[in-house]
Design a protein around this motif. Structure first.
Motif, PDB file in Angstrom:
ATOM      1  N   MET A   1       0.806  -1.036  -0.097  1.00 34.66           N
ATOM      2  CA  MET A   1      -0.056  -0.040  -0.103  1.00 34.66           C
ATOM      3  C   MET A   1       0.982   1.397   0.074  1.00 34.66           C
ATOM      4  SD  MET A   1      -3.073   1.046   2.410  1.00 34.66           S
ATOM      5  CE  MET A   1      -4.107  -0.266   1.648  1.00 34.66           C
ATOM      6  N   LYS A   2       0.331   2.343  -0.447  1.00 37.03           N
ATOM      7  CA  LYS A   2       1.008   3.594  -0.344  1.00 37.03           C
ATOM      8  C   LYS A   2       0.446   4.577   0.075  1.00 37.03           C
ATOM      9  CE  LYS A   2       2.365   2.561  -5.382  1.00 37.03           C
ATOM     10  NZ  LYS A   2       2.322   2.967  -6.770  1.00 37.03           N
ATOM     11  N   ARG A   3       1.381   5.751   0.569  1.00 37.84           N
ATOM     12  CA  ARG A   3       0.606   6.879   1.417  1.00 37.84           C
ATOM     13  C   ARG A   3      -0.823   7.485   0.543  1.00 37.84           C
ATOM     14  NH1 ARG A   3       2.102  10.697   5.812  1.00 37.84           N
ATOM     15  NH2 ARG A   3       0.574  12.243   5.507  1.00 37.84           N
ATOM     16  N   SER A   4      -0.550   7.747  -0.681  1.00 38.83           N
ATOM     17  CA  SER A   4      -1.539   8.024  -1.612  1.00 38.83           C
ATOM     18  C   SER A   4      -2.932   7.381  -1.164  1.00 38.83           C
ATOM     19  CB  SER A   4      -1.546   8.400  -2.872  1.00 38.83           C
ATOM     20  OG  SER A   4      -0.908   7.291  -3.530  1.00 38.83           O
ATOM     21  N   GLU A   5      -2.812   5.907  -1.319  1.00 39.71           N
ATOM     22  CA  GLU A   5      -3.933   5.156  -1.123  1.00 39.71           C
ATOM     23  C   GLU A   5      -4.621   5.186   0.316  1.00 39.71           C
ATOM     24  OE1 GLU A   5      -2.850   1.508  -4.250  1.00 39.71           O
ATOM     25  OE2 GLU A   5      -1.756   1.442  -2.184  1.00 39.71           O
ATOM     26  N   LEU A   6      -3.713   5.138   1.290  1.00 33.53           N
ATOM     27  CA  LEU A   6      -4.174   5.604   2.962  1.00 33.53           C
ATOM     28  C   LEU A   6      -5.019   6.871   2.889  1.00 33.53           C
ATOM     29  CD1 LEU A   6      -4.263   5.047   5.966  1.00 33.53           C
ATOM     30  CD2 LEU A   6      -2.077   6.450   6.088  1.00 33.53           C
ATOM     31  N   GLU A   7      -4.352   7.849   2.293  1.00 32.17           N
ATOM     32  CA  GLU A   7      -4.940   9.051   2.256  1.00 32.17           C
ATOM     33  C   GLU A   7      -6.439   8.981   1.567  1.00 32.17           C
ATOM     34  OE1 GLU A   7      -2.396  11.716   0.339  1.00 32.17           O
ATOM     35  OE2 GLU A   7      -1.177  12.148   1.948  1.00 32.17           O
ATOM     36  N   ASP A   8      -6.615   8.162   0.490  1.00 36.51           N
ATOM     37  CA  ASP A   8      -7.767   8.107  -0.479  1.00 36.51           C
ATOM     38  C   ASP A   8      -8.708   7.259   0.747  1.00 36.51           C
ATOM     39  OD1 ASP A   8      -9.288   8.359  -2.537  1.00 36.51           O
ATOM     40  OD2 ASP A   8      -8.835   6.492  -3.195  1.00 36.51           O
ATOM     41  N   ALA A   9      -8.194   6.479   1.226  1.00 38.50           N
ATOM     42  CA  ALA A   9      -9.057   5.487   2.173  1.00 38.50           C
ATOM     43  C   ALA A   9      -9.782   6.385   3.484  1.00 38.50           C
ATOM     44  CB  ALA A   9      -8.179   4.290   3.054  1.00 38.50           C
ATOM     45  N   ILE A  10      -8.879   7.374   3.832  1.00 39.74           N
ATOM     46  CA  ILE A  10      -9.058   8.377   4.919  1.00 39.74           C
ATOM     47  C   ILE A  10     -10.343   9.263   4.463  1.00 39.74           C
ATOM     48  CG2 ILE A  10      -8.559  10.292   6.459  1.00 39.74           C
ATOM     49  CD1 ILE A  10      -5.611   9.095   6.298  1.00 39.74           C
ATOM     50  N   ARG A  11     -10.297   9.916   3.218  1.00 45.38           N
ATOM     51  CA  ARG A  11     -11.225  10.689   2.645  1.00 45.38           C
ATOM     52  C   ARG A  11     -12.622   9.642   2.451  1.00 45.38           C
ATOM     53  NH1 ARG A  11      -7.103  11.273  -1.155  1.00 45.38           N
ATOM     54  NH2 ARG A  11      -6.095  13.301  -1.129  1.00 45.38           N
ATOM     55  N   HIS A  12     -12.330   8.546   1.970  1.00 44.47           N
ATOM     56  CA  HIS A  12     -13.624   7.695   1.694  1.00 44.47           C
ATOM     57  C   HIS A  12     -14.350   7.429   2.889  1.00 44.47           C
ATOM     58  CE1 HIS A  12     -12.429   7.666  -2.609  1.00 44.47           C
ATOM     59  NE2 HIS A  12     -13.541   7.273  -2.722  1.00 44.47           N
ATOM     60  N   ALA A  13     -13.635   7.422   3.974  1.00 48.10           N
ATOM     61  CA  ALA A  13     -14.099   6.749   5.450  1.00 48.10           C
ATOM     62  C   ALA A  13     -14.819   7.825   5.938  1.00 48.10           C
ATOM     63  CB  ALA A  13     -12.940   6.020   6.081  1.00 48.10           C
ATOM     64  N   THR A  14     -14.143   9.040   6.001  1.00 50.72           N
ATOM     65  CA  THR A  14     -14.829  10.269   6.425  1.00 50.72           C
ATOM     66  C   THR A  14     -16.197  10.627   5.892  1.00 50.72           C
ATOM     67  OG1 THR A  14     -13.643  11.801   5.376  1.00 50.72           O
ATOM     68  CG2 THR A  14     -12.738  11.288   7.646  1.00 50.72           C
ATOM     69  N   LYS A  15     -16.109  10.475   4.406  1.00 51.65           N
ATOM     70  CA  LYS A  15     -17.158  10.658   3.627  1.00 51.65           C
ATOM     71  C   LYS A  15     -18.336   9.810   4.020  1.00 51.65           C
ATOM     72  CE  LYS A  15     -18.770  11.586  -1.176  1.00 51.65           C
ATOM     73  NZ  LYS A  15     -18.471  11.284  -2.446  1.00 51.65           N
ATOM     74  N   VAL A  16     -18.194   8.532   4.029  1.00 47.64           N
ATOM     75  CA  VAL A  16     -19.307   7.593   4.166  1.00 47.64           C
ATOM     76  C   VAL A  16     -19.758   7.332   5.641  1.00 47.64           C
ATOM     77  CG1 VAL A  16     -18.721   6.008   2.386  1.00 47.64           C
ATOM     78  CG2 VAL A  16     -18.075   5.410   4.529  1.00 47.64           C
ATOM     79  N   THR A  17     -18.937   7.783   6.700  1.00 44.37           N
ATOM     80  CA  THR A  17     -19.503   7.960   8.025  1.00 44.37           C
ATOM     81  C   THR A  17     -20.105   9.472   8.431  1.00 44.37           C
ATOM     82  OG1 THR A  17     -17.209   8.592   8.927  1.00 44.37           O
ATOM     83  CG2 THR A  17     -18.014   6.206   8.910  1.00 44.37           C
ATOM     84  N   LYS A  18     -19.682  10.309   7.562  1.00 44.69           N
ATOM     85  CA  LYS A  18     -20.220  11.760   7.680  1.00 44.69           C
ATOM     86  C   LYS A  18     -19.411  12.347   9.046  1.00 44.69           C
ATOM     87  CE  LYS A  18     -24.510  11.622   5.226  1.00 44.69           C
ATOM     88  NZ  LYS A  18     -24.642  10.511   4.780  1.00 44.69           N
ATOM     89  N   GLN A  19     -18.204  11.899   9.226  1.00 48.02           N
ATOM     90  CA  GLN A  19     -17.427  12.363  10.409  1.00 48.02           C
ATOM     91  C   GLN A  19     -16.110  12.909   9.812  1.00 48.02           C
ATOM     92  OE1 GLN A  19     -16.466   9.203  13.274  1.00 48.02           O
ATOM     93  NE2 GLN A  19     -18.637   9.574  14.241  1.00 48.02           N
ATOM     94  N   ARG A  20     -15.627  14.045  10.369  1.00 45.55           N
ATOM     95  CA  ARG A  20     -14.467  14.580   9.717  1.00 45.55           C
ATOM     96  C   ARG A  20     -13.169  14.035  10.125  1.00 45.55           C
ATOM     97  NH1 ARG A  20     -11.280  18.845  11.616  1.00 45.55           N
ATOM     98  NH2 ARG A  20      -9.913  19.580   9.826  1.00 45.55           N
ATOM     99  N   GLU A  21     -13.384  13.156  11.343  1.00 46.30           N
ATOM    100  CA  GLU A  21     -12.068  12.629  11.894  1.00 46.30           C
ATOM    101  C   GLU A  21     -12.325  11.194  11.873  1.00 46.30           C
ATOM    102  OE1 GLU A  21      -9.325  13.109  15.826  1.00 46.30           O
ATOM    103  OE2 GLU A  21     -10.176  14.760  14.907  1.00 46.30           O
TER     104      GLU A  21
END
Length: 180
Positions: A1-21
């Motif tokens: 896995m790459k850092r950019s993929e981690l960042e993508d996972a973070i973006r998507h997880a916050t989006k689907v949970t509607k939580q910023r963090e």
């Protein structure tokens, strides 16, 4: 896995949970501290990112939402080649004080999604606590790459809030990484 993929996972997880963090607690939280160019291959093999909503209800609704939308065999997984496992904040047994040592990752700057990634030593302590072969190999690879200080790891393992016998086993695992 790459850092950019981690960042993508973070973006998507916050989006689907509607939580910023969110909190990244699995092995790929190491990408919060080091990008893939500094890490040994063993540390980036996983195609799974374990993400916990910072707040979730007692039936883990938000973790389930992450799994349903971003989990294994989801459309996200098929499109991106990695997946996000929704977990609970208490999934990992972590050393005392871990919250104050997390590494913040804000892929889109301070106004966007934010993840707290485990400090590398706290992550390795949790891996030693689990004690599976793949966890010990992960820790060993980071120690060998001089990204984890064995003495600091041992000190942190001594603060894991579990029964004495379990902590002693974890401490022995950490001692195995000290130089001879």
């Amino acid at each position: 896995m790459k850092r950019s993929e981690l960042e993508d996972a973070i973006r998507h997880a916050t989006k689907v949970t509607k939580q910023r963090e969110v909190l990244v607690i699995g092995s790929q939280s190491i990408l919060g501290s080091y990008d893939e160019t500094r890490l040994p291959e063993r540390a980036t093999l996983s195609e799974e990112v374990d993400i916990a909503p910072i707040t979730d209800d007692e039936d883990f609704t938000l973790a389930t939402i992450i799994d349903a939308n971003l989990g294994e065999w989801s459309q996200f997984h098929l499109d991106h080649g990695f997946y996000v496992q929704g977990v609970n904040v208490n999934t990992a047994v972590l050393p005392n004080g871990w919250e104050s040592r997390t590494v913040l990752v804000a892929p889109d700057g301070p106004e966007g999604a934010v993840a707290r990634c485990l400090d590398p030593h706290d992550l390795c302590a949790a891996k030693l606590m689990r004690g599976e072969e793949k966890d010990l190999e992960f820790v060993g690879a980071l120690v060998e790459a001089s990204l984890i200080d064995p003495a600091s790891l041992l000190r942190i393992c001594k603060t894991i809030p579990v029964r004495e016998r379990r902590r002693d086993v974890t401490i022995k695992r950490a001692q195995a990484f000290l130089p001879a």
